[in-house]
Design a protein around this motif. Sequence first.
Motif, PDB file in Angstrom:
ATOM      1  N   THR A  92       0.833  -1.205   0.000  1.00  0.00           N
ATOM      2  CA  THR A  92       0.000   0.000   0.000  1.00  0.00           C
ATOM      3  C   THR A  92       0.865   1.252   0.000  1.00  0.00           C
ATOM      4  OG1 THR A  92      -1.693  -1.205   1.257  1.00  0.00           O
ATOM      5  CG2 THR A  92      -1.891   1.194   1.176  1.00  0.00           C
ATOM      6  N   ALA A  93       1.935   1.239   0.787  1.00  0.00           N
ATOM      7  CA  ALA A  93       2.835   2.396   0.863  1.00  0.00           C
ATOM      8  C   ALA A  93       3.454   2.708  -0.489  1.00  0.00           C
ATOM      9  CB  ALA A  93       3.932   2.127   1.895  1.00  0.00           C
ATOM     10  N   ALA A  94       3.654   1.672  -1.306  1.00  0.00           N
ATOM     11  CA  ALA A  94       4.289   1.854  -2.617  1.00  0.00           C
ATOM     12  C   ALA A  94       3.484   2.769  -3.532  1.00  0.00           C
ATOM     13  CB  ALA A  94       4.501   0.499  -3.287  1.00  0.00           C
ATOM     14  N   HIS A  95       2.196   2.933  -3.246  1.00  0.00           N
ATOM     15  CA  HIS A  95       1.359   3.825  -4.054  1.00  0.00           C
ATOM     16  C   HIS A  95       1.641   5.299  -3.735  1.00  0.00           C
ATOM     17  CE1 HIS A  95      -1.561   0.965  -5.942  1.00  0.00           C
ATOM     18  NE2 HIS A  95      -1.083   0.182  -4.981  1.00  0.00           N
ATOM     19  N   TYR A  96       2.313   5.569  -2.611  1.00  0.00           N
ATOM     20  CA  TYR A  96       2.422   6.947  -2.148  1.00  0.00           C
ATOM     21  C   TYR A  96       3.855   7.416  -1.896  1.00  0.00           C
ATOM     22  CZ  TYR A  96      -2.463   5.861  -1.154  1.00  0.00           C
ATOM     23  OH  TYR A  96      -3.769   5.461  -1.266  1.00  0.00           O
ATOM     24  N   THR A  97       4.827   6.508  -1.987  1.00  0.00           N
ATOM     25  CA  THR A  97       6.212   6.914  -1.739  1.00  0.00           C
ATOM     26  C   THR A  97       7.137   6.195  -2.713  1.00  0.00           C
ATOM     27  OG1 THR A  97       7.902   7.221  -0.017  1.00  0.00           O
ATOM     28  CG2 THR A  97       6.726   5.116  -0.024  1.00  0.00           C
ATOM     29  N   ALA A 156      -0.495  14.054   5.518  1.00  0.00           N
ATOM     30  CA  ALA A 156      -1.097  13.541   4.290  1.00  0.00           C
ATOM     31  C   ALA A 156      -0.079  13.503   3.162  1.00  0.00           C
ATOM     32  CB  ALA A 156      -2.297  14.393   3.895  1.00  0.00           C
ATOM     33  N   GLY A 157       0.870  14.430   3.187  1.00  0.00           N
ATOM     34  CA  GLY A 157       1.885  14.477   2.146  1.00  0.00           C
ATOM     35  C   GLY A 157       2.949  13.410   2.300  1.00  0.00           C
ATOM     36  N   HIS A 158       2.955  12.744   3.463  1.00  0.00           N
ATOM     37  CA  HIS A 158       3.954  11.711   3.731  1.00  0.00           C
ATOM     38  C   HIS A 158       3.279  10.388   4.074  1.00  0.00           C
ATOM     39  CE1 HIS A 158       6.636  15.145   3.868  1.00  0.00           C
ATOM     40  NE2 HIS A 158       5.951  15.651   4.862  1.00  0.00           N
ATOM     41  N   TRP A 159       2.070  10.184   3.551  1.00  0.00           N
ATOM     42  CA  TRP A 159       1.268   9.021   3.915  1.00  0.00           C
ATOM     43  C   TRP A 159       1.991   7.718   3.600  1.00  0.00           C
ATOM     44  CZ3 TRP A 159      -1.911   7.490   7.184  1.00  0.00           C
ATOM     45  CH2 TRP A 159      -2.801   6.437   6.994  1.00  0.00           C
ATOM     46  N   GLY A 160       2.651   7.635   2.466  1.00  0.00           N
ATOM     47  CA  GLY A 160       3.359   6.411   2.111  1.00  0.00           C
ATOM     48  C   GLY A 160       4.489   6.096   3.074  1.00  0.00           C
ATOM     49  N   ASP A 161       5.238   7.113   3.470  1.00  0.00           N
ATOM     50  CA  ASP A 161       6.330   6.913   4.422  1.00  0.00           C
ATOM     51  C   ASP A 161       5.798   6.467   5.780  1.00  0.00           C
ATOM     52  OD1 ASP A 161       8.343   7.649   2.598  1.00  0.00           O
ATOM     53  OD2 ASP A 161       7.967   9.764   2.989  1.00  0.00           O
ATOM     54  N   VAL A 162       4.685   7.066   6.208  1.00  0.00           N
ATOM     55  CA  VAL A 162       4.075   6.697   7.491  1.00  0.00           C
ATOM     56  C   VAL A 162       3.625   5.237   7.458  1.00  0.00           C
ATOM     57  CG1 VAL A 162       2.143   7.120   9.055  1.00  0.00           C
ATOM     58  CG2 VAL A 162       3.373   9.047   8.048  1.00  0.00           C
ATOM     59  N   LEU A 163       2.994   4.835   6.358  1.00  0.00           N
ATOM     60  CA  LEU A 163       2.566   3.437   6.227  1.00  0.00           C
ATOM     61  C   LEU A 163       3.762   2.485   6.269  1.00  0.00           C
ATOM     62  CD1 LEU A 163      -0.225   3.556   3.478  1.00  0.00           C
ATOM     63  CD2 LEU A 163      -0.516   3.057   5.908  1.00  0.00           C
ATOM     64  N   MET A 164       4.864   2.891   5.632  1.00  0.00           N
ATOM     65  CA  MET A 164       6.050   2.039   5.626  1.00  0.00           C
ATOM     66  C   MET A 164       6.655   1.932   7.018  1.00  0.00           C
ATOM     67  SD  MET A 164       7.531   0.101   3.500  1.00  0.00           S
ATOM     68  CE  MET A 164       8.897  -1.040   3.776  1.00  0.00           C
ATOM     69  N   VAL A 165       6.613   3.015   7.776  1.00  0.00           N
ATOM     70  CA  VAL A 165       7.094   2.977   9.161  1.00  0.00           C
ATOM     71  C   VAL A 165       6.257   1.995   9.976  1.00  0.00           C
ATOM     72  CG1 VAL A 165       7.305   4.304  11.303  1.00  0.00           C
ATOM     73  CG2 VAL A 165       8.088   5.287   9.147  1.00  0.00           C
ATOM     74  N   ILE A 166       4.935   2.040   9.812  1.00  0.00           N
ATOM     75  CA  ILE A 166       4.052   1.108  10.519  1.00  0.00           C
ATOM     76  C   ILE A 166       4.343  -0.324  10.096  1.00  0.00           C
ATOM     77  CG2 ILE A 166       1.649   0.426  10.912  1.00  0.00           C
ATOM     78  CD1 ILE A 166       0.868   3.351  10.437  1.00  0.00           C
ATOM     79  N   ALA A 167       4.585  -0.533   8.792  1.00  0.00           N
ATOM     80  CA  ALA A 167       4.907  -1.872   8.282  1.00  0.00           C
ATOM     81  C   ALA A 167       6.178  -2.406   8.934  1.00  0.00           C
ATOM     82  CB  ALA A 167       5.067  -1.825   6.761  1.00  0.00           C
ATOM     83  N   VAL A 168       7.198  -1.566   9.003  1.00  0.00           N
ATOM     84  CA  VAL A 168       8.468  -1.961   9.614  1.00  0.00           C
ATOM     85  C   VAL A 168       8.278  -2.260  11.099  1.00  0.00           C
ATOM     86  CG1 VAL A 168      10.719  -1.049  10.281  1.00  0.00           C
ATOM     87  CG2 VAL A 168       9.943  -0.827   7.924  1.00  0.00           C
ATOM     88  N   PHE A 169       7.434  -1.478  11.752  1.00  0.00           N
ATOM     89  CA  PHE A 169       7.122  -1.693  13.163  1.00  0.00           C
ATOM     90  C   PHE A 169       6.500  -3.073  13.355  1.00  0.00           C
ATOM     91  CE2 PHE A 169       4.698  -0.875  17.124  1.00  0.00           C
ATOM     92  CZ  PHE A 169       5.730  -0.379  17.899  1.00  0.00           C
TER      93      PHE A 169
END
Length: 308
Positions: A92-97, A156-169
């Motif tokens: 999902t993060a790949a769509h935004y970052t 909102a401008g960093h949504w993909g990065d935030v999702l990736m941080v959650i994924a890594v967590f």
Amino acid sequence: MNVETKQVWWAFTLPLIAVLIWSLNIAITRYVADYISPVSISFYRWFLAFVILTPLMLPKVWKQRALIKAHWHQLAVLSACGMVLYQGLAYTAAHYTSATNMGIINAFIPVFTIFISMLILHEIPNRFAVIGSILSFIGLLYLISQGSWASLMNLAGHWGDVLMVIAVFCYAFYGVFFKKWQLKIPLLLSLYVQIAFAIMFHLPFVIALGLDPIDADNFSSVLYAGIFPSLIAPLVWMMAVQYLGPNRTSIFMNIMPITTAMIAFVWLNEAWTVYHSIGGVIILLGIALAQKKLLPKAKANQAERVID
């Protein structure tokens, strides 16, 4: 003596192969985002791996069914953290970052692992771990903000990065639970059962959202994801741990941001910017510091302070 030396140097290629496979998978994750939904590629990936392993593993599952039954809930949690949440959020993060950002953030796993270990395993981090973790977190914020601290206010401008941080967590939880439980199950059998749970966990999302068809645009990406990062890389990594040990093997994860960025630059034409360099260097320095061990005397002094 020469034979032993050759064996050791040959073993060093194993974690490199695994890291290259995972790095390429991050780039593929970003590439295929325009051609298939996150739920679809995640489901297809694990279903393909399941089909490939079933002829080999199904008889072993039946033979070890009592052992699997005793630990099914733990295997389900591992599957949810490592295969469903981590990979699903990454797709999902790949769509935004960018793939470059994803690769750098992925290197943050050891830092999250330190603090989750503190909460779950009650392992007290040493001062190097604390300072290194803080330093890495600063580098992560700098990367996400693209060098502009004020832009952090606009999540909102960093949504993909935030999702990736959650994924890594989530993946850090996978590693800590794996260490905590230390299941006496053969690794390949454990992997197979976790994949089976991953397929089941995907079913509600598949029913609700549907599946995109496999076509000429996404077929090769699905095939790669189902074979290389799902099966070959974990097996090669486990072989590396056997030859080199977990500590020496884990160091190779730190080169993933570099290999991912190189692949993304060549294949996806992603630019490597100043904020990538600064943020990436700060993160890697922090990770290196966090993995530094205390000398025996300093460790004893720290233990005394904890007891006091």
